[in-house]
Structures are given as structure tokens and as C-alpha cells.
Scaffold this motif. Sequence first.
Motif, PDB file in Angstrom:
ATOM      1  N   ILE A 243     -45.082  28.656 111.106  1.00 34.06           N
ATOM      2  CA  ILE A 243     -45.037  28.734 109.245  1.00 34.06           C
ATOM      3  C   ILE A 243     -43.461  29.014 109.005  1.00 34.06           C
ATOM      4  CG2 ILE A 243     -45.614  30.259 107.560  1.00 34.06           C
ATOM      5  CD1 ILE A 243     -48.501  30.246 108.969  1.00 34.06           C
TER       6      ILE A 243
ATOM      7  N   LEU B 171     -56.593  32.064 109.742  1.00 34.07           N
ATOM      8  CA  LEU B 171     -55.313  31.751 109.154  1.00 34.07           C
ATOM      9  C   LEU B 171     -55.034  30.259 108.474  1.00 34.07           C
ATOM     10  CD1 LEU B 171     -52.591  33.035 108.302  1.00 34.07           C
ATOM     11  CD2 LEU B 171     -51.732  32.523 110.924  1.00 34.07           C
TER      12      LEU B 171
ATOM     13  N   ILE C 192     -54.559  29.492 104.426  1.00 41.71           N
ATOM     14  CA  ILE C 192     -53.386  28.739 104.136  1.00 41.71           C
ATOM     15  C   ILE C 192     -53.681  27.238 103.257  1.00 41.71           C
ATOM     16  CG2 ILE C 192     -51.283  27.334 104.819  1.00 41.71           C
ATOM     17  CD1 ILE C 192     -51.192  29.364 107.295  1.00 41.71           C
ATOM     18  N   SER C 193     -54.521  26.468 104.002  1.00 41.38           N
ATOM     19  CA  SER C 193     -55.118  25.341 103.484  1.00 41.38           C
ATOM     20  C   SER C 193     -55.715  25.549 101.778  1.00 41.38           C
ATOM     21  CB  SER C 193     -56.010  24.557 104.237  1.00 41.38           C
ATOM     22  OG  SER C 193     -55.605  24.210 105.517  1.00 41.38           O
TER      23      SER C 193
ATOM     24  N   ILE D  66     -54.902  28.213  99.905  1.00 41.46           N
ATOM     25  CA  ILE D  66     -53.802  28.395  99.025  1.00 41.46           C
ATOM     26  C   ILE D  66     -52.994  27.038  98.440  1.00 41.46           C
ATOM     27  CG2 ILE D  66     -51.362  29.492  99.038  1.00 41.46           C
ATOM     28  CD1 ILE D  66     -52.609  31.505 100.855  1.00 41.46           C
ATOM     29  N   VAL D  67     -52.776  26.184  99.489  1.00 39.20           N
ATOM     30  CA  VAL D  67     -52.292  25.112  99.042  1.00 39.20           C
ATOM     31  C   VAL D  67     -52.861  24.139  98.159  1.00 39.20           C
ATOM     32  CG1 VAL D  67     -51.270  22.898  99.971  1.00 39.20           C
ATOM     33  CG2 VAL D  67     -50.754  24.876 101.204  1.00 39.20           C
TER      34      VAL D  67
ATOM     35  N   LEU E 119     -45.951  24.874 104.328  1.00 37.81           N
ATOM     36  CA  LEU E 119     -46.992  25.487 104.821  1.00 37.81           C
ATOM     37  C   LEU E 119     -48.010  24.293 105.453  1.00 37.81           C
ATOM     38  CD1 LEU E 119     -47.794  27.863 102.120  1.00 37.81           C
ATOM     39  CD2 LEU E 119     -46.913  28.498 104.297  1.00 37.81           C
TER      40      LEU E 119
ATOM     41  N   VAL F 268     -49.350  23.687 109.646  1.00 35.84           N
ATOM     42  CA  VAL F 268     -50.930  23.695 109.943  1.00 35.84           C
ATOM     43  C   VAL F 268     -51.144  22.532 110.828  1.00 35.84           C
ATOM     44  CG1 VAL F 268     -53.214  23.548 109.144  1.00 35.84           C
ATOM     45  CG2 VAL F 268     -51.819  25.209 107.874  1.00 35.84           C
TER      46      VAL F 268
END
Length: 301
Positions: free
Chosen positions: A79, A146, A150-151, A153-154, A195, A199
Motif C-alpha cells: 500500500i 484489510l 480497502i475495497s 473504502i474504494v 489502493l 490489493v
Amino acid sequence: MTFDDFWSQIAGFTDYGELLTLVRFSLIAAAVLGIAGGLIGVFVMQRDMAFAVHGISELSFAGAAAALLFGVNVVAGSIAGSLIAAIVIGMLGAKARDRNSIIGVLMPFGMGIGILFLALYPGRSGNKFGLLTGQIISVDGPQLGLLIGISIIVLAALFVMWRPLTFDSLDPEVAAARGVPSRMLSLGFMVLLGLMVAVAVQIIGALLVMALLVTPAAAAMRVSSSPRLVPVLSMIFGFVSATGGVLLAIGGSLPISPYITTISFAIYLVCRVIGSRRGHSRTVSGASGATAANASTPAKS
């Protein structure tokens, strides 16, 4: 190597049920990545930033390799590398020519630094190889949480930015004239892209991230121009490619990336054929309509 040996490495499918339970975290992560990557890939294509995906992945690889060498969280290192590359490209590459120049400089630097860190790493060679081409068992419980976080949030950020980002992607000059904060949108989008690349590196490896962040969207755009249908198709294509690749990779002894890239490429080829036939049908229909209209027009004396 005989054909039987070759085929057993590609699709042996021995003890498939037991192996499936071992990769359940990777399967979930791949499904989430396919959906989120397919969605952000639409904007990647609209903004002509496919080359940027590969550039960011090189720095993500360098960050992951550094984390592996120094014994810290590999996802965090990936990241960090992705965000550094994304911010640099977003701040310095406002124009396509400048952006491509920056990416061309960052790519060999990131790959070189990453290879240096891997050469210094004293651990198993499988860990080194996995950062480049992906590993079927590469995601544990904490990493899965995690990656899903992240996914999410995106995805949430993309839905919030959807209208202005679409406007800025399709017609940046008019968007700027209407007061759309193009520079901030561009930088924000690059952070989200960074991000998602981080991933993707954990699943498919640094060398082939475009198979999930570019190819599904490119395939969707071949069969539709609808602003609503293209994102849906892209997410479906990404989901099928990622999860299908994991399910097939369990049956062999090869890295996961060849399976994902093959499925993704096959979907693109099918969509390209369908798009070409539709375009040909429209051309024939238009020509027939024009001929009929000319035939029905009375000739002037």
C-alpha cells in the motif's frame, strides 16, 4: 516432460475439496477484488490511464518486497509503495504526455528496487515469486479483513465521486469550466487507484494487475456504451475472472495469474467479436436504410 505431466500441473484436480477449504480467504479476496477492480477500471479506461496501473504496480511491488525483507506487513508495504507512486503521478502528471513520462521513469526504478530487495531476502523463493505472479494461498484472515476494508473504502469513495468524476473523465475541459475541481478529483482518483493496485498485487502479482483493473472494463466497453451497463458488466467480468482463476488454479500446481489472465483475455475476445458483429450489423442496416430512402425519392427531371 510428457503431455500427462504437463496437463497434471495445469489441471490435476486431485483432492480438490480439501484444497478449496485452504484457499477460501483467497477466493473471497479475489471476488471482492474482481468487483472493485472492475468498477474502478471503467474510470481507468475513460481517463486513458491503463499505463498508470502498471506503473503503480511496480512501486507497489517494491514496497511489498521491502516489507518482506524487513519483516513487516507485506500488504502495508504494498500500500505504501502504491500510494507514493499514485500521489507522484497525480501531482506531476496532469497532462497525458507528462504522466506517461513520469510513469516511464517510475516503472524501471520500482522494478529495480524491488528486485534488489528480493535478492537480499533470505527466505523462501516462493514468497519472492508470489509478489510478481501471485500465490494461490497468499491471504490469511487479518489480510483478508484489510483487503476487504480497502475495497469497501474504494467503492464508497467512487460512488460519492461518481458524477463529477465521470464528467471530468469524459470532458475535462468543460468540467473545469463548470467549476469541477479537476485537480483534486484526479489526485483523489489516483489514491483510490493506488489502493486497488495494492490489493491486486496480493492476489495476481505485480506484473499482471491490468488483467483485473483494465481488461474487464475494456471488454465491457466493446459490447456497450451505456453509462449504467458498462460498470455492471465490468464488475461481472472482473468477478468471473478473479474467482474463476482461483477455482481453476486449485486444480494445478501453477501460480494463479495464468488462470486469471486467460479467463480475462477470453472474455475480452468474446466481447470484441460481439462488438465487431454489432458494429457490422449497424453499418449494414444504415446502408440498407440509405439505399431504400434513395430509391423512394422521385428523380428530378
